[in-house]
Design a protein around this motif. Structure first.
Motif, PDB file in Angstrom:
ATOM      1  N   ALA B 126       0.841  -1.206   0.000  1.00 57.79           N
ATOM      2  CA  ALA B 126       0.000   0.000   0.000  1.00 57.79           C
ATOM      3  C   ALA B 126       0.872   1.251   0.000  1.00 57.79           C
ATOM      4  O   ALA B 126       0.658   2.173  -0.792  1.00 57.79           O
ATOM      5  CB  ALA B 126      -0.910  -0.025   1.216  1.00 57.79           C
ATOM      6  N   VAL B 168       1.556  -7.948  -7.422  1.00 55.77           N
ATOM      7  CA  VAL B 168       0.148  -8.340  -7.497  1.00 55.77           C
ATOM      8  C   VAL B 168      -0.714  -7.385  -6.678  1.00 55.77           C
ATOM      9  O   VAL B 168      -1.844  -7.073  -7.036  1.00 55.77           O
ATOM     10  CB  VAL B 168      -0.022  -9.807  -7.019  1.00 55.77           C
ATOM     11  N   GLN B 169      -0.139  -6.874  -5.596  1.00 59.24           N
ATOM     12  CA  GLN B 169      -0.881  -5.936  -4.757  1.00 59.24           C
ATOM     13  C   GLN B 169      -0.865  -4.516  -5.329  1.00 59.24           C
ATOM     14  O   GLN B 169      -1.310  -3.590  -4.676  1.00 59.24           O
ATOM     15  CB  GLN B 169      -0.288  -5.907  -3.341  1.00 59.24           C
TER      16      GLN B 169
ATOM     17  N   SER C  30      -1.367 -12.141 -14.561  1.00 57.95           N
ATOM     18  CA  SER C  30      -1.213 -11.373 -13.329  1.00 57.95           C
ATOM     19  C   SER C  30      -0.765  -9.941 -13.638  1.00 57.95           C
ATOM     20  O   SER C  30      -1.100  -9.017 -12.935  1.00 57.95           O
ATOM     21  CB  SER C  30      -0.225 -12.081 -12.382  1.00 57.95           C
ATOM     22  N   ASN C  34      -2.545  -6.298 -12.644  1.00 56.39           N
ATOM     23  CA  ASN C  34      -1.919  -5.113 -12.063  1.00 56.39           C
ATOM     24  C   ASN C  34      -2.381  -3.851 -12.765  1.00 56.39           C
ATOM     25  O   ASN C  34      -2.620  -2.824 -12.152  1.00 56.39           O
ATOM     26  CB  ASN C  34      -0.413  -5.184 -12.190  1.00 56.39           C
ATOM     27  N   ALA C  37      -5.439  -2.922 -11.395  1.00 57.66           N
ATOM     28  CA  ALA C  37      -5.375  -2.545  -9.984  1.00 57.66           C
ATOM     29  C   ALA C  37      -4.809  -1.145  -9.783  1.00 57.66           C
ATOM     30  O   ALA C  37      -5.271  -0.412  -8.925  1.00 57.66           O
ATOM     31  CB  ALA C  37      -4.549  -3.556  -9.217  1.00 57.66           C
ATOM     32  N   ILE C  38      -3.833  -0.769 -10.569  1.00 59.50           N
ATOM     33  CA  ILE C  38      -3.164   0.506 -10.325  1.00 59.50           C
ATOM     34  C   ILE C  38      -4.085   1.715 -10.505  1.00 59.50           C
ATOM     35  O   ILE C  38      -4.190   2.541  -9.609  1.00 59.50           O
ATOM     36  CB  ILE C  38      -1.873   0.630 -11.160  1.00 59.50           C
ATOM     37  N   LEU C  41      -6.338   2.387  -7.682  1.00 60.53           N
ATOM     38  CA  LEU C  41      -5.697   3.014  -6.528  1.00 60.53           C
ATOM     39  C   LEU C  41      -5.582   4.526  -6.734  1.00 60.53           C
ATOM     40  O   LEU C  41      -5.780   5.303  -5.821  1.00 60.53           O
ATOM     41  CB  LEU C  41      -4.301   2.426  -6.325  1.00 60.53           C
ATOM     42  N   ILE C  47      -5.209   9.447  -0.130  1.00 67.69           N
ATOM     43  CA  ILE C  47      -5.297   8.112   0.435  1.00 67.69           C
ATOM     44  C   ILE C  47      -5.622   8.148   1.926  1.00 67.69           C
ATOM     45  O   ILE C  47      -5.010   8.870   2.692  1.00 67.69           O
ATOM     46  CB  ILE C  47      -3.976   7.359   0.238  1.00 67.69           C
ATOM     47  N   GLN C  48      -6.594   7.358   2.260  1.00 69.53           N
ATOM     48  CA  GLN C  48      -6.932   7.192   3.673  1.00 69.53           C
ATOM     49  C   GLN C  48      -6.352   5.853   4.148  1.00 69.53           C
ATOM     50  O   GLN C  48      -6.310   4.907   3.369  1.00 69.53           O
ATOM     51  CB  GLN C  48      -8.453   7.159   3.855  1.00 69.53           C
ATOM     52  N   SER C  51      -8.333   2.836   3.302  1.00 68.65           N
ATOM     53  CA  SER C  51      -8.416   2.449   1.887  1.00 68.65           C
ATOM     54  C   SER C  51      -7.304   1.470   1.524  1.00 68.65           C
ATOM     55  O   SER C  51      -7.402   0.725   0.564  1.00 68.65           O
ATOM     56  CB  SER C  51      -8.324   3.679   0.988  1.00 68.65           C
ATOM     57  N   VAL C  52      -6.245   1.497   2.311  1.00 70.89           N
ATOM     58  CA  VAL C  52      -5.128   0.560   2.108  1.00 70.89           C
ATOM     59  C   VAL C  52      -5.638  -0.861   2.246  1.00 70.89           C
ATOM     60  O   VAL C  52      -5.442  -1.707   1.395  1.00 70.89           O
ATOM     61  CB  VAL C  52      -3.992   0.836   3.114  1.00 70.89           C
ATOM     62  N   ALA C  56      -6.063  -3.794  -0.610  1.00 72.39           N
ATOM     63  CA  ALA C  56      -5.385  -5.065  -0.385  1.00 72.39           C
ATOM     64  C   ALA C  56      -6.356  -6.219  -0.544  1.00 72.39           C
ATOM     65  O   ALA C  56      -6.041  -7.228  -1.162  1.00 72.39           O
ATOM     66  CB  ALA C  56      -4.765  -5.085   1.009  1.00 72.39           C
ATOM     67  N   ASN C  59      -7.134  -7.145  -3.970  1.00 72.76           N
ATOM     68  CA  ASN C  59      -6.028  -7.828  -4.629  1.00 72.76           C
ATOM     69  C   ASN C  59      -5.837  -9.258  -4.155  1.00 72.76           C
ATOM     70  O   ASN C  59      -4.948  -9.946  -4.624  1.00 72.76           O
ATOM     71  CB  ASN C  59      -4.730  -7.050  -4.422  1.00 72.76           C
ATOM     72  N   ASN C  60      -6.661  -9.667  -3.206  1.00 69.25           N
ATOM     73  CA  ASN C  60      -6.508 -11.011  -2.680  1.00 69.25           C
ATOM     74  C   ASN C  60      -6.648 -12.069  -3.756  1.00 69.25           C
ATOM     75  O   ASN C  60      -5.934 -13.069  -3.752  1.00 69.25           O
ATOM     76  CB  ASN C  60      -7.523 -11.273  -1.570  1.00 69.25           C
ATOM     77  N   ASN C  62      -5.881 -11.772  -6.851  1.00 72.30           N
ATOM     78  CA  ASN C  62      -4.626 -11.798  -7.606  1.00 72.30           C
ATOM     79  C   ASN C  62      -3.557 -12.570  -6.856  1.00 72.30           C
ATOM     80  O   ASN C  62      -2.816 -13.354  -7.447  1.00 72.30           O
ATOM     81  CB  ASN C  62      -4.121 -10.379  -7.833  1.00 72.30           C
ATOM     82  N   ALA C  63      -3.486 -12.307  -5.554  1.00 74.42           N
ATOM     83  CA  ALA C  63      -2.496 -12.991  -4.730  1.00 74.42           C
ATOM     84  C   ALA C  63      -2.716 -14.489  -4.799  1.00 74.42           C
ATOM     85  O   ALA C  63      -1.775 -15.262  -4.933  1.00 74.42           O
ATOM     86  CB  ALA C  63      -2.588 -12.505  -3.291  1.00 74.42           C
TER      87      ALA C  63
END
Lengths: 442, 209, 279
Positions: B126, B168-169, C30, C34, C37-38, C41, C47-48, C51-52, C56, C59-60, C62-63
């Motif tokens: 993050a 990935v994150q 993958s 990304n 995902a980017i 974000l 950013i709060q 929100s992190v 996350a 993205n689970n 993806n993980a």
């Protein structure tokens, strides 16, 4: 007994000047920075041999006892048992003075005599003769000459000649070993790359760094070393001339730059890069600087070693789930697995004749040095200690030098290819590891 | 033990930077903060084992510099815009990133990231994705068992596993560099399974916050 | 049997290849994730902290995908390792099989070429069952050899000896090697002076060889060579001893035995095989 009494005046005649020289020699020899060799295991019936102190007629004592160098070399091979000087009945240095009965009486099978003279150029010449005591005849003789600092090297040349005459195998005494020394207990801690004679003497520092140094590899003419240094906090491969000290950094890439290995013709360097995602084997042409990728697999491919003909590269890969040794044919890219016994076989290299594969093999959670007969496919363990690694074979294939741990410290040790002869080479400071045996020097 | 030292150093550094950021806006003060941080870090490290010494210094210095820079940026921003809220927020995020675990441990011959480290890695991910200028080096390590070059590759595989997780994150690949030291830099010189497990690790090092 | 194995290997290879393709394809997958995902974000500025956690959790998946790929790769490598090992054992099996076939072939040839002259009677009878032919001259020699046996030892029934030997030999034919060893060892103990004891020792050697115990095999052949120097099996015993010593790695003794075959029995089929071995 009559014979003995008759010989006594002769013994005195030769020994008086020589003995004084040897006492001087003992105090002159340097022990501090060298490795010391302890023989731990020898062959069952070593051949008894006597190396008589070499004659020297100069006014000043020689810096090295050449006969002692020869004596120690032969003893270290494990195949010979040398006669103590104090037991010798005479110190002949020419053929006419050799009385075979003296040596028969002492159960000596072979006898080496010699002398050292100064050459016109201010260097030294060493003449030696080898006798078969039983058959009462000379079987070899020769002379070697060199500069004024080459006395030990000349001694090793004599050892090589004697060894070859008696075993039929070329001697590897006049060779060198490169190794890494480290001391983390001192401040600042250091890593050093050193080169010493094969008997541990004349240790010379090639590089000192406060970051790891790894994987030294000799060029085929034994004039250069390739190695990995982390001095920039990233691994990079360097090639350094060991005489001039001049060095060159091989173009490095993101990720691993490791495991350099010189091709048999000296024109190429096999190495490991991970620039394309993970550890793969590449070949760098040192002349054209062309880089060719050799392996392609998402498993680990590392520790390249060349076949004798330079057409294949052996490497460690875990593409089969566990590290095993594979061989790739450079022309076709054909990959073949070589090891099947055990679940961890790594860092393979071949003997000079290509017959034996020397490697690190895990058995019962212990890492041993092992040898696999490539014709018959059978593997046998050469060592019984638990964390043995980095085996490197002598250029004549007789011995394997490796690193092991004794009392939690890395030391160097050597074992004969048949496992019968073993010796340890403890360092007097820090830890020493990753030995690399040089090719023949000439 | 290593972790303990590091967190101590980090704590000291944070304190120093905090004082530096609050007290002054001048460049000289930042420099003092930087040296002070380095000195204090060095003192703390001197108490630690010789093993940790080198690494701790390197990290402490890198962090001190990075933090001084960040503090300087923040302070400048504060002076120019008089918008202190942003800087405080930035500082807060940075503190949060620093508070996360920086060492990920692995099982023997494995490069799978264990569940217990995911929270920490999510936090790093993050921070990195929200701070495009932040950069990390993932240092992969192995224990002493096995051959050295193979262990270099194994260390890299671990570094790559962490890298892949971060990517990935949502972290940019450009923000991450993987360097493997194999078995060359153990944190624990012991020869038992406890020592070995401390050495099988990936260290997350910020070279820029 | 081979067909089954090769079909099995084929299926593994197919599986491996398909998995490989999948594994390779999944890397860009993958990356694609990304890219999605980017920007998501970026939208969330400023950013709060909470929100992190939110990003996350998105993205689970993806993980998990990434983990999945890694697991697949691991399993693939293990499968590859198994294929390699299977191939290796298959190759070795083939070689063993060929070796055994050549050996059998050689024995048949030697039997059909040499009308048995002396002691090798019952084995001929037994072998005849295997190869389905019978030589009348061997029947004659049977009688002679058994008579000699009777002369040598009075308290001894040639019929029992013959039957026991036959039984032991039958076990070899049925590949019950362990049982055949027991039977042969009992046989040499029961009939130490028997006419067939040399043969029994020879066959013990053969069975040990089949079982891969070259060292015991060498001992058995050595026993035939030293204790029955006139035995008809000597050339074969010498050749086999040579092979056994080679398997142990005793090159000196191997060469000694093979050279003896070549010099003392140059015309024998064992000599032909020995020549191949020496080369």
């Amino acid at each position: 007994m009559v014979q003995l009494t008759l010989r006594l005046p002769k013994l005195k005649f030769f020994s008086a000047p020589l003995i004084t020289i040897f006492t001087l020699l003992l105090s002159a020899s340097v022990w501090s920075s060298n490795l010391v060799i302890e023989i731990t295991q020898g062959v069952d019936n070593p051949v008894p041999i006597a190396v008589v102190p070499f004659a020297w007629s100069g006014d000043v004592a020689l810096s090295e006892d050449v006969a002692q160098v020869v004596d120690a070399d032969l003893e270290r091979s494990g195949q010979f048992k040398s006669l103590k000087r104090s037991l010798m009945l005479s110190f002949p240095y020419k053929k006419e003075d050799v009385y075979y009965r003296d040596w028969l009486y002492l159960a000596t099978e072979y006898l080496v005599i010699g002398k050292v003279v100064v050459t016109d150029t201010g260097g030294y010449q060493v003449d030696y003769q080898l006798f078969d005591v039983q058959r009462q005849e000379a079987i070899a003789s020769s002379s070697f000459s060199g500069g004024k600092d080459d006395l030990r090297a000349l001694g090793h040349s004599v050892s090589d000649a004697v060894y070859e005459a008696l075993t039929g195998l070329r001697g590897a005494f006049r060779t060198r070993i490169a190794y890494v020394a480290a001391d983390k207990k001192v401040n600042p801690s250091y890593y050093k790359l050193l080169v010493a004679d094969a008997d541990g003497y004349n240790a010379k520092e090639i590089l000192k760094s406060n970051q790891p140094i790894m994987s030294p590899s000799w060029s085929r003419d034994a004039s250069k070393l390739a190695y990995v240094s982390f001095e920039t906090n990233r691994p990079a491969i360097y090639v350094q001339d060991i005489i001039t000290g001049q060095r060159e950094r091989i173009k490095s890439f993101k990720g691993i730059n490791g495991a350099p290995a010189w091709s048999p013709d000296g024109s190429k360097l096999a190495l490991v890069l991970s620039k394309d995602g993970n550890a793969e084997i590449y070949v760098l042409d040192l002349i054209s600087k062309r880089l060719t990728r050799v392996t392609k697999h998402y498993g680990i491919d590392t520790e390249p070693a060349w076949s004798v003909d330079g057409k294949h590269i052996l490497f460690t890969s875990d593409r089969g789930g566990k590290p095993q040794i594979y061989q790739v044919t450079l022309d076709s890219g054909w990959v073949e697995r070589l090891t099947f016994e055990g679940d961890y076989n790594a860092r393979g290299s071949l003997t000079h004749d290509g017959r034996f594969l020397v490697l690190v093999s895990r058995h019962d959670s212990q890492f041993h040095i092992a040898v696999q007969d490539l014709q018959r496919g059978t593997m046998s363990l050469l060592t019984q200690t638990s964390l043995d690694e980095s085996p490197s074979v002598a250029p004549n294939g007789s011995m394997v030098i490796y690193s092991t741990q004794v009392g939690g410290r890395d030391i160097l040790a050597a074992v004969s290819i048949d496992g019968k002869v073993k010796f340890n080479i403890p360092a007097n400071e820090g830890v020493v590891r990753e030995p690399a045996w040089s090719p023949y020097l000439n | 033990m290593q972790v303990g030292n590091l967190s101590k150093i980090i704590a000291i550094s944070i304190l120093v930077v905090f004082i530096g950021a609050c007290s002054s806006t001048g460049e000289t003060a930042d420099a003092t903060a930087s040296t002070q941080a380095a000195q204090m870090a060095a003192e703390a490290a001197a108490l630690a084992e010789t093993q940790a010494l080198e690494e701790a210094q390197v990290q402490a210095q890198a962090q001190a510099q990075a933090q001084a820079q960040a503090a300087s940026d923040a302070a400048q921003k504060a002076a120019n815009d008089a918008a202190t809220a942003d800087a405080a927020q930035q500082q807060q995020a940075q503190d949060a990133a620093q508070a996360l675990a920086h060492v990920i441990y692995f099982d023997f011959d494995q490069s799978t990231i264990k569940a217990e480290f995911r929270t920490a890695l999510n936090g790093h991910a993050a921070y990195l994705s929200q701070n495009p200028s932040a950069r990390v080096v993932l240092e992969g390590h192995a224990d002493e068992r096995g051959t050295r070059e193979y262990n270099i590759a194994l260390g890299e595989r671990r570094g790559n596993a962490v890298s892949r997780y971060l990517v990935v994150q949502g972290v940019s690949v450009d923000a991450i560099e993987v360097v493997s030291f194999g078995e060359e830099r153990p944190v624990n010189a012991g020869q038992d399974s406890a020592s070995w497990s401390e050495n099988r690790r990936v260290e997350i090092r910020y070279i820029n916050y | 049997m081979f067909q089954t194995i090769s079909r099995f290997i084929l299926s593994i290879v197919v599986l491996v290849t398909s998995l490989h393709v999948f594994a390779n394809n999944s890397v860009p997958v993958s990356d694609l994730a990304n890219d999605i995902a980017i920007p998501s974000l970026d939208i969330q500025k400023p950013i709060q902290p909470n929100s992190v956690a939110l990003s996350a959790s998105t993205n689970n998946a993806n993980a998990q995908m990434s983990d999945f790929v890694e697991l697949l790769q691991l399993e693939l490598r293990q499968l590859r390792g198994q294929v390699e090992e299977l191939n290796y054992s298959l190759e070795r099996l083939k070689q063993d099989q060929k070796q055994r076939y050549l050996d059998l072939d050689r024995r048949i040839v030697s039997l059909s070429n040499q009308p048995a002259t002396a002691t090798e009677a019952p084995p001929t009878a037994v072998t005849s069952q295997v190869v389905q032919f019978k030589d009348t001259s061997s029947e004659v020699s049977d009688a002679t050899s058994l008579e000699q046996g009777v002369v040598a030892q009075e308290v001894y029934d040639p019929e029992i000896e013959k039957a026991d030997y036959k039984a032991a030999f039958a076990l070899i034919r049925e590949r019950q090697y362990d049982a055949s060893i027991v039977a042969l060892l009992a046989f040499v103990e029961d009939f130490p002076q028997g006419a067939l004891v040399g043969n029994a020792h020879y066959w013990l050697g053969e069975v040990y060889m089949v079982q891969g115990d070259a060292s015991l095999a060498a001992q058995s052949f050595e026993h035939v060579i030293t204790q029955f120097p006139k035995h008809r099996k000597i050339p074969d015993a010498l050749y086999k001893a040579g092979v056994a010593y080679q398997n142990i790695g005793d090159v000196g003794k191997a060469n000694e035995a093979l050279q003896r075959v070549l010099s003392e029995f140059p015309e024998s089929s064992a000599a032909r095989l020995a020549r191949e071995r020496v080369n």
